[in-house]
Design an enzyme around this catalytic site. Structure first.
Site, PDB file in Angstrom:
ATOM      1  N   HIS A 141       0.794  -1.236   0.000  1.00  0.00           N
ATOM      2  CA  HIS A 141       0.000   0.000   0.000  1.00  0.00           C
ATOM      3  C   HIS A 141       0.826   1.286   0.000  1.00  0.00           C
ATOM      4  O   HIS A 141       0.328   2.331   0.385  1.00  0.00           O
ATOM      5  CB  HIS A 141      -0.962   0.029   1.205  1.00  0.00           C
ATOM      6  CG  HIS A 141      -2.090  -0.952   1.113  1.00  0.00           C
ATOM      7  ND1 HIS A 141      -1.909  -2.301   1.040  1.00  0.00           N
ATOM      8  CD2 HIS A 141      -3.434  -0.769   1.064  1.00  0.00           C
ATOM      9  CE1 HIS A 141      -3.066  -2.913   0.975  1.00  0.00           C
ATOM     10  NE2 HIS A 141      -4.016  -2.012   0.977  1.00  0.00           N
ATOM     11  N   GLY A 192      -0.336  -3.166  -5.933  1.00  0.00           N
ATOM     12  CA  GLY A 192      -1.318  -4.220  -5.645  1.00  0.00           C
ATOM     13  C   GLY A 192      -2.692  -3.608  -5.415  1.00  0.00           C
ATOM     14  O   GLY A 192      -3.706  -4.173  -5.789  1.00  0.00           O
ATOM     15  N   HIS A 193      -2.735  -2.438  -4.802  1.00  0.00           N
ATOM     16  CA  HIS A 193      -4.019  -1.753  -4.566  1.00  0.00           C
ATOM     17  C   HIS A 193      -4.004  -0.452  -5.357  1.00  0.00           C
ATOM     18  O   HIS A 193      -3.236   0.460  -5.059  1.00  0.00           O
ATOM     19  CB  HIS A 193      -4.201  -1.460  -3.077  1.00  0.00           C
ATOM     20  CG  HIS A 193      -5.612  -1.102  -2.699  1.00  0.00           C
ATOM     21  ND1 HIS A 193      -6.350  -0.151  -3.377  1.00  0.00           N
ATOM     22  CD2 HIS A 193      -6.422  -1.573  -1.723  1.00  0.00           C
ATOM     23  CE1 HIS A 193      -7.555  -0.047  -2.833  1.00  0.00           C
ATOM     24  NE2 HIS A 193      -7.629  -0.911  -1.822  1.00  0.00           N
ATOM     25  N   HIS A 256     -10.822  -7.920  -6.251  1.00  0.00           N
ATOM     26  CA  HIS A 256     -11.127  -7.031  -5.127  1.00  0.00           C
ATOM     27  C   HIS A 256     -11.896  -5.811  -5.657  1.00  0.00           C
ATOM     28  O   HIS A 256     -11.409  -5.065  -6.514  1.00  0.00           O
ATOM     29  CB  HIS A 256      -9.791  -6.622  -4.504  1.00  0.00           C
ATOM     30  CG  HIS A 256      -9.896  -5.823  -3.257  1.00  0.00           C
ATOM     31  ND1 HIS A 256     -10.192  -4.486  -3.253  1.00  0.00           N
ATOM     32  CD2 HIS A 256      -9.730  -6.173  -1.960  1.00  0.00           C
ATOM     33  CE1 HIS A 256     -10.197  -4.033  -2.009  1.00  0.00           C
ATOM     34  NE2 HIS A 256      -9.917  -5.043  -1.204  1.00  0.00           N
ATOM     35  N   GLU A 308     -13.024  -9.909  -0.687  1.00  0.00           N
ATOM     36  CA  GLU A 308     -13.672  -8.595  -0.787  1.00  0.00           C
ATOM     37  C   GLU A 308     -13.987  -8.287  -2.248  1.00  0.00           C
ATOM     38  O   GLU A 308     -13.851  -7.154  -2.712  1.00  0.00           O
ATOM     39  CB  GLU A 308     -12.777  -7.498  -0.201  1.00  0.00           C
ATOM     40  CG  GLU A 308     -12.335  -7.784   1.222  1.00  0.00           C
ATOM     41  CD  GLU A 308     -11.446  -6.715   1.815  1.00  0.00           C
ATOM     42  OE1 GLU A 308     -11.866  -6.079   2.786  1.00  0.00           O
ATOM     43  OE2 GLU A 308     -10.323  -6.527   1.307  1.00  0.00           O
ATOM     44  N   GLU A 324     -18.814  -3.819   0.272  1.00  0.00           N
ATOM     45  CA  GLU A 324     -18.049  -2.872   1.100  1.00  0.00           C
ATOM     46  C   GLU A 324     -18.414  -1.423   0.762  1.00  0.00           C
ATOM     47  O   GLU A 324     -18.587  -1.065  -0.407  1.00  0.00           O
ATOM     48  CB  GLU A 324     -16.544  -3.087   0.891  1.00  0.00           C
ATOM     49  CG  GLU A 324     -15.734  -2.197   1.816  1.00  0.00           C
ATOM     50  CD  GLU A 324     -14.223  -2.303   1.602  1.00  0.00           C
ATOM     51  OE1 GLU A 324     -13.751  -3.340   1.109  1.00  0.00           O
ATOM     52  OE2 GLU A 324     -13.535  -1.312   1.936  1.00  0.00           O
ATOM     53  N   CYS A 326     -16.576   1.212   0.757  1.00  0.00           N
ATOM     54  CA  CYS A 326     -15.609   1.838  -0.159  1.00  0.00           C
ATOM     55  C   CYS A 326     -15.847   1.404  -1.604  1.00  0.00           C
ATOM     56  O   CYS A 326     -15.567   2.175  -2.530  1.00  0.00           O
ATOM     57  CB  CYS A 326     -14.176   1.463   0.218  1.00  0.00           C
ATOM     58  SG  CYS A 326     -13.583   2.253   1.697  1.00  0.00           S
ATOM     59  N   CYS A 408     -10.853   1.876   6.437  1.00  0.00           N
ATOM     60  CA  CYS A 408     -10.845   2.637   5.179  1.00  0.00           C
ATOM     61  C   CYS A 408     -12.182   3.331   4.918  1.00  0.00           C
ATOM     62  O   CYS A 408     -12.230   4.402   4.301  1.00  0.00           O
ATOM     63  CB  CYS A 408     -10.528   1.710   4.009  1.00  0.00           C
ATOM     64  SG  CYS A 408     -11.446   0.149   4.051  1.00  0.00           S
ATOM     65  N   CYS A 409     -13.286   2.703   5.377  1.00  0.00           N
ATOM     66  CA  CYS A 409     -14.605   3.219   4.979  1.00  0.00           C
ATOM     67  C   CYS A 409     -14.980   4.547   5.643  1.00  0.00           C
ATOM     68  O   CYS A 409     -15.433   5.470   4.934  1.00  0.00           O
ATOM     69  CB  CYS A 409     -15.684   2.179   5.233  1.00  0.00           C
ATOM     70  SG  CYS A 409     -15.409   0.596   4.402  1.00  0.00           S
TER      71      CYS A 409
END
Ligand code: FUB
Ligand code: ZN
Length: 637
Positions: A141, A192-193, A256, A308, A324, A326, A408-409
């Site tokens: 991240h 990766g994200h 994801h 997710e 989710e 997000c 995160c949300c």
């Protein structure tokens, strides 16, 4: 007629027609549903998130003084969580001055600047605790956090004119360009994200520095297109991070869900900036893959908790829905960007479905607690069961929480609410048409060729379906208003006449109203029964109730236990009653349920008379605000 000045210089060069959003700070919410939400967000939610983040050490992590044995070890995502919070605070600051917020952000910006050192690299975990591990783990991240720093830096600069945080973001972007493009030093090529892709476009639009746009294109072009990237976890394949094929060849939304929709948002931005038709086509396919086959009736996406993520078409289980928060936010970001590429109401219809359902449900009515997962059915007995199996099927929480270990949300919610009015309008590149995508009581300033036109919406939407549009100093030739996909009956009135209009791709077009002569649009809000495609197993033999954009649900506190047993009587009238506590209409209907009396055990011959039951439906977004109980969206018929 003057043309619109586009975000970027290249924007104006494109041969295909483009559309530009009217930014949220040019659209003030003046009353009604969303002004109330923004008020709650600015004065309660933002501070509730701040306090929980302070208590859990997320702000202290920026001091770089955590040592082994101390509580609250800084975790990988934390820096991104706080940066999202800073972005939210900046949007609030755009509307109202608050020295306390500026003080918090200024202190953080000073620290970041100091700790960045020579290189410009910044990450609370790696800078301070594991410098040797920088750029070694694709799932760590670092680029995700860099993206959130960029978004925060841009937002704070635009809100206050202070550029320290923005300069930190630029220095980090320069370092990332060196490491990934010039020297290729990192152990991987793409994050990766995803997140940095869309953030770099914002950084480019703010600074005019084209290298940032090109860096975004580098990450997008390289995804699924190089040998160096490995799946982020051995037991996940490359679909998890949307790297199973070059992005222009992808057809279905995979992996994801948050990562996916952040990527697609970046792709749509680049399609806009470069006029890249292959990217645009990929975005169109991916959006339809979600909207037509992989999205809940609430607009939630990512049905599987394990990764997710998305699974296969029509696999939309209710009890175990992940959905989710997000991911819903990311889908709205994607939809808004698609509206800059083409005027098709599919995008705003989807965004509206998310907004009023899977997104709104994420926050408690008092603005202080949040759902990470937004299921379509709850049964506390299953959630709290104690079973022998080590990992029984994961069940979403029945209660909203104030903070999560992966939080995160909540900051994503607060930044989204603070900027929600940016979804309302786009203007066509040649300034001929102003599009109205969403309906909120508001006052917008639209700049065309150095002049300013004001557009005022008066409405009690989503409770009422009447929207009055007035224009001061009209500068566009026509207006286009979305006829929501859910709406069966509507009319547009101007100058005492009902206009005869036929929607084109979901929008009705008419001459821009003259100053002092408003247009009135009336959408019928009659409650409707919705059914799902037959391949959606968990909606088989069931219906959902919807009124306007709001999806409804039954809760145990109103309707008793065993909601799955309830059968709706389709011939019963649906009544509407305004509930002042909810600030929304509740719906009444009639149905049946089995008589629990007379059971000897589990089973008996079928066919005994059922008992009548009055049913009370509340908006889905309001569930779980009273006692813990069952909830269900899809009801038997
Ligand atoms: O990885 C950061 C965030 O944590 C993701 O966006 C969420 O889905 C959760 O995995
Ligand atoms: Zn989240």
């Amino acid at each position: 007629m003057a043309a619109v000045t586009f975000y970027s210089k290249d924007g104006n060069k494109m041969c295909e027609m483009k559309y530009q959003s009217i930014p949220h700070d040019k659209v003030d919410l003046t009353g009604g549903f969303w002004a109330g939400r923004q008020e709650l967000n600015a004065h309660t939610t933002l501070w509730a998130v701040r306090e929980r983040f302070a208590e859990t050490g997320r702000f202290d992590a920026f001091r770089f003084d955590w040592r082994e044995g101390m509580p609250n070890k800084p975790y990988l995502y934390w820096v991104g969580d706080v940066e999202k919070w800073m972005e939210a605070a900046a949007y609030v600051l755009k509307r109202e001055k608050d020295p306390r917020l500026e003080e918090i952000i200024d202190r953080l910006a000073e620290r970041i600047e100091r700790q960045q050192g020579e290189s410009g690299y910044y990450h609370v975990t790696f800078s301070a605790l594991a410098p040797a591990e920088r750029w070694t783990n694709r799932n760590a991240h670092e680029l995700y956090a860099a993206g959130h720093l960029m978004e925060a830096g841009v937002a704070y600069y635009e809100a206050t004119g202070k550029d320290r945080l923005l300069r930190c973001a630029c220095r980090f972007a320069d370092e990332i360009e060196r490491v990934f493009v010039k020297d290729g030093e990192a152990a991987f090529v793409t994050p990766g994200h995803e997140e940095i892709e869309l953030a770099l476009v914002k950084l480019y639009r703010c600074t005019g520095e084209k290298r940032y746009l090109e860096l975004s294109r580098f990450f997008i072009d390289q995804r699924g297109n190089n040998q160096k990237d490995r799946p982020v976890q051995e037991w996940w394949n490359s679909r998890y991070e949307q790297a199973h094929a070059p992005v222009r060849e992808q057809d279905t939304a995979e992996g994801h869900a948050v990562r996916a929709v952040y990527l697609y948002s970046g792709m749509a931005d680049l399609a806009f900036e470069y006029g890249d038709s292959a990217l645009k086509e990929a975005c169109r396919r991916l959006f339809r893959s979600i909207a037509q086959r992989r999205m809940y009736v609430t607009g939630g996406i990512g049905s599987c908790a394990r990764d997710e993520g998305f699974t296969i078409d029509y696999d939309l289980p209710n009890l175990t829905a992940y959905s989710e928060t997000c991911a819903g936010i990311g889908l709205m970001l994607f939809a808004s960007r698609m509206l800059q590429l083409e005027a098709d109401s599919l995008y705003a219809d989807v965004a509206e479905r998310v907004l009023y359902n899977a997104f709104l449900s994420s926050t408690s009515l008092d603005g202080t607690a949040f759902f990470y997962e937004n299921p379509l059915e709850l049964d506390p007995r299953l959630v709290h069961r104690e079973v022998f199996a080590k990992e029984p099927t994961r069940m979403p929480s029945t209660r909203r929480m104030k903070v999560f270990s992966t939080s995160c949300c909540p900051p994503n919610i607060t930044r989204f609410v603070a900027s929600v009015s940016g979804m309302l309008y786009t203007i066509r590149q040649d300034a001929e048409v102003l599009y109205v995508h969403h309906f909120m009581d508001s006052r917008a300033q639209v700049e065309v060729g150095g002049q300013r036109m004001t557009v005022v919406q008066s409405t009690a939407y989503p409770q009422e379906g009447t929207v009055t549009l007035s224009v001061e100093n009209p500068l566009v030739k026509r207006m286009a208003v979305r006829i929501p996909g859910w709406c069966q009956e509507w009319m547009v009135e101007y100058g005492g006449q009902t206009l005869s209009l036929t929607p084109e791709k979901g929008y009705v077009y008419f001459d821009c109203p003259r100053e002092g002569e408003p247009v009135t649009i009336r959408f019928s809000m009659k409650p409707q029964l919705m059914e799902a495609h037959p391949a959606v197993r968990d909606a088989g033999g069931r219906v959902a109730l919807q009124r306007g954009p709001l999806v409804y649900c039954l809760e145990g506190v109103d309707n008793g236990e065993n909601l799955r047993d309830i059968q709706l009587d389709l011939s019963s009238p649906i009544t509407e009653e305004f509930d002042p506590q909810l600030g929304a209409f509740v719906l009444g209907a009639s149905g049946w349920r089995k008589d629990p009396e007379g059971y000897q055990g589990l089973y008996r011959p079928a066919g005994l008379p059922r008992i009548r039951q009055d049913l009370r439906f509340i908006p889905y977004y309001a569930f779980a605000n009273r006692e813990e109980c069952e909830m269900i969206v899809w009801v038997n018929i």
